[in-house]
Write a protein that holds these residues in place. Structure first.
Motif, PDB file in Angstrom:
ATOM      1  N   ASP A 259       6.373  18.150   3.722  1.00 41.11           N
ATOM      2  CA  ASP A 259       7.344  18.970   2.993  1.00 41.11           C
ATOM      3  C   ASP A 259       7.427  18.571   1.515  1.00 41.11           C
ATOM      4  O   ASP A 259       7.432  19.428   0.627  1.00 41.11           O
ATOM      5  CB  ASP A 259       8.735  18.841   3.629  1.00 41.11           C
ATOM      6  CG  ASP A 259       8.829  19.558   4.972  1.00 41.11           C
ATOM      7  OD1 ASP A 259       7.822  19.521   5.721  1.00 41.11           O
ATOM      8  OD2 ASP A 259       9.881  20.119   5.284  1.00 41.11           O
ATOM      9  N   THR A 260       7.504  17.260   1.260  1.00 35.50           N
ATOM     10  CA  THR A 260       7.630  16.791  -0.126  1.00 35.50           C
ATOM     11  C   THR A 260       6.271  16.502  -0.760  1.00 35.50           C
ATOM     12  O   THR A 260       6.189  16.253  -1.951  1.00 35.50           O
ATOM     13  CB  THR A 260       8.469  15.498  -0.176  1.00 35.50           C
ATOM     14  OG1 THR A 260       7.771  14.447   0.521  1.00 35.50           O
ATOM     15  CG2 THR A 260       9.830  15.715   0.472  1.00 35.50           C
ATOM     16  N   GLN A 261       5.204  16.503   0.076  1.00 37.16           N
ATOM     17  CA  GLN A 261       3.835  16.198  -0.366  1.00 37.16           C
ATOM     18  C   GLN A 261       3.674  14.745  -0.830  1.00 37.16           C
ATOM     19  O   GLN A 261       2.712  14.421  -1.512  1.00 37.16           O
ATOM     20  CB  GLN A 261       3.410  17.128  -1.517  1.00 37.16           C
ATOM     21  CG  GLN A 261       3.837  18.558  -1.325  1.00 37.16           C
ATOM     22  CD  GLN A 261       2.658  19.495  -1.145  1.00 37.16           C
ATOM     23  OE1 GLN A 261       1.782  19.582  -1.973  1.00 37.16           O
ATOM     24  NE2 GLN A 261       2.660  20.200  -0.050  1.00 37.16           N
ATOM     25  N   ARG A 262       4.622  13.901  -0.449  1.00 38.78           N
ATOM     26  CA  ARG A 262       4.502  12.483  -0.801  1.00 38.78           C
ATOM     27  C   ARG A 262       3.403  11.844   0.038  1.00 38.78           C
ATOM     28  O   ARG A 262       3.350  12.019   1.254  1.00 38.78           O
ATOM     29  CB  ARG A 262       5.820  11.756  -0.561  1.00 38.78           C
ATOM     30  CG  ARG A 262       5.764  10.286  -0.960  1.00 38.78           C
ATOM     31  CD  ARG A 262       7.017   9.530  -0.580  1.00 38.78           C
ATOM     32  NE  ARG A 262       6.933   8.139  -1.000  1.00 38.78           N
ATOM     33  CZ  ARG A 262       7.806   7.206  -0.670  1.00 38.78           C
ATOM     34  NH1 ARG A 262       8.858   7.518   0.084  1.00 38.78           N
ATOM     35  NH2 ARG A 262       7.661   5.956  -1.086  1.00 38.78           N
ATOM     36  N   SER A 263       2.535  11.091  -0.638  1.00 37.07           N
ATOM     37  CA  SER A 263       1.402  10.465   0.040  1.00 37.07           C
ATOM     38  C   SER A 263       1.286   9.005  -0.387  1.00 37.07           C
ATOM     39  O   SER A 263       1.360   8.703  -1.586  1.00 37.07           O
ATOM     40  CB  SER A 263       0.111  11.214  -0.289  1.00 37.07           C
ATOM     41  OG  SER A 263      -1.000  10.550   0.281  1.00 37.07           O
ATOM     42  N   THR A 264       1.141   8.104   0.563  1.00 43.91           N
ATOM     43  CA  THR A 264       0.942   6.684   0.244  1.00 43.91           C
ATOM     44  C   THR A 264      -0.149   6.103   1.135  1.00 43.91           C
ATOM     45  O   THR A 264      -0.430   6.637   2.220  1.00 43.91           O
ATOM     46  CB  THR A 264       2.228   5.854   0.476  1.00 43.91           C
ATOM     47  OG1 THR A 264       2.574   5.891   1.862  1.00 43.91           O
ATOM     48  CG2 THR A 264       3.381   6.369  -0.367  1.00 43.91           C
ATOM     49  N   SER A 265      -0.759   5.032   0.670  1.00 46.24           N
ATOM     50  CA  SER A 265      -1.745   4.305   1.481  1.00 46.24           C
ATOM     51  C   SER A 265      -1.679   2.826   1.105  1.00 46.24           C
ATOM     52  O   SER A 265      -1.493   2.486  -0.068  1.00 46.24           O
ATOM     53  CB  SER A 265      -3.161   4.850   1.273  1.00 46.24           C
ATOM     54  OG  SER A 265      -3.537   4.755  -0.081  1.00 46.24           O
ATOM     55  N   ASN A 266      -1.789   1.972   2.096  1.00 43.09           N
ATOM     56  CA  ASN A 266      -1.692   0.517   1.887  1.00 43.09           C
ATOM     57  C   ASN A 266      -2.629  -0.199   2.847  1.00 43.09           C
ATOM     58  O   ASN A 266      -2.755   0.197   4.000  1.00 43.09           O
ATOM     59  CB  ASN A 266      -0.275   0.012   2.181  1.00 43.09           C
ATOM     60  CG  ASN A 266       0.808   0.824   1.505  1.00 43.09           C
ATOM     61  OD1 ASN A 266       1.142   0.604   0.357  1.00 43.09           O
ATOM     62  ND2 ASN A 266       1.372   1.797   2.236  1.00 43.09           N
ATOM     63  N   GLU A 267      -3.262  -1.254   2.370  1.00 41.68           N
ATOM     64  CA  GLU A 267      -4.026  -2.061   3.319  1.00 41.68           C
ATOM     65  C   GLU A 267      -3.055  -2.995   4.040  1.00 41.68           C
ATOM     66  O   GLU A 267      -1.942  -3.252   3.566  1.00 41.68           O
ATOM     67  CB  GLU A 267      -5.139  -2.832   2.623  1.00 41.68           C
ATOM     68  CG  GLU A 267      -4.736  -3.965   1.732  1.00 41.68           C
ATOM     69  CD  GLU A 267      -5.976  -4.726   1.257  1.00 41.68           C
ATOM     70  OE1 GLU A 267      -6.036  -5.934   1.549  1.00 41.68           O
ATOM     71  OE2 GLU A 267      -6.858  -4.122   0.629  1.00 41.68           O
TER      72      GLU A 267
END
Length: 252
Positions: free
Chosen positions: A182-190
């Motif tokens: 909905d907000t298009q928030r995207s995160t990635s973490n090792e």
């Protein structure tokens, strides 16, 4: 007072008593029960020693210099044995199996939680690495999805509320991957177990840090990779759940 033994005579008798080994002492007894070297020396002093000497510190000194049959440890020997005993105790405690958060939980009608419970012990001991993909709605009704390092979550979070059905396991922005539709928030973490490898052709890839094997989470590929398996979980608990299991082997 002629009837009272002199201090010198008392000390002589005390030393003689020690030499004869008054009292039954286990000189090689476990040092774990003592909190200090002074406590250890005190354990070697008899009531008769105290009666003759009337001096606790002198009694300790006589014990320490060896006025006693049997072995009396020096301060250095005592410290070495005490530290070794403490380290052995810590090792024993670390080897006590930790009770699983899923133990004795009724998960009959919860297929996903059953799958988590089945893997909990293996993942917790590092014999298995597991990535969980979840797609569902958050408390605001927004659709979210993401990839979760199960092993990392197990180590940093209490899973009992999940197995008690008091909380729902959902992706977070701190997980391996998170997306809010909905907000298009995207995160990635090792994580401690996986490194993220974005690939323009193959999509999202995860490299296991233990054996360096790559896990491809693309549903279109025939296999997610060496020693890895993909499991689509049929459940009403979420919109979609996919589990990726990787049998870890140390890189030689």
């Amino acid at each position: 007072d002629a009837g009272r033994p002199s201090r010198v005579t008392s000390r002589t008798r005390a030393a003689a008593a020690m030499e004869e080994g008054y009292g039954s002492h286990q000189y090689e007894d476990s040092v774990e029960r003592f909190t200090s070297y002074e406590d250890y020396l005190d354990s070697q002093i008899t009531h008769q020693d105290r009666f003759y000497l009337e001096d606790e510190e002198l009694a300790r000194q006589l014990v320490e210099i060896g006025c006693r049959k049997g072995e009396v440890l020096s301060r250095e020997e005592f410290t070495a044995r005490w530290e070794a005993a403490e380290n052995a105790k810590k090792a024993r405690l670390q080897n006590i199996p930790k009770e699983l958060a899923s133990a004795e939980k009724d998960l009959t009608d919860f297929p996903f939680l059953r799958q988590l419970a089945f893997r909990e012990g293996l993942v917790g001991t590092g014999k298995l690495s597991t990535i969980i993909f979840i797609r569902d709605k958050n408390s605001k009704g927004q659709e979210i999805s993401g990839y979760i390092d199960y092993g990392h979550r197990l180590k940093t979070e209490n899973f009992e509320p999940y197995f008690d059905k008091k909380k729902r396991l959902l992706p977070r922005p701190s997980d391996l991957s998170f997306y809010n539709w909905d907000t298009q928030r995207s995160t990635s973490n090792e994580s401690p177990n996986f490194q993220i490898m974005p690939d323009h052709e193959q999509g999202l890839l995860f490299k296991n840090k233990r054996d360096r094997k790559v896990i491809n989470v693309d549903p279109r590929v025939e296999s997610p990779g060496d020693n890895s398996k993909r499991h689509e979980i049929k459940t009403n608990e979420y919109i979609q759940v996919v589990i990726f299991d990787h049998m870890t082997r140390k890189k030689s």
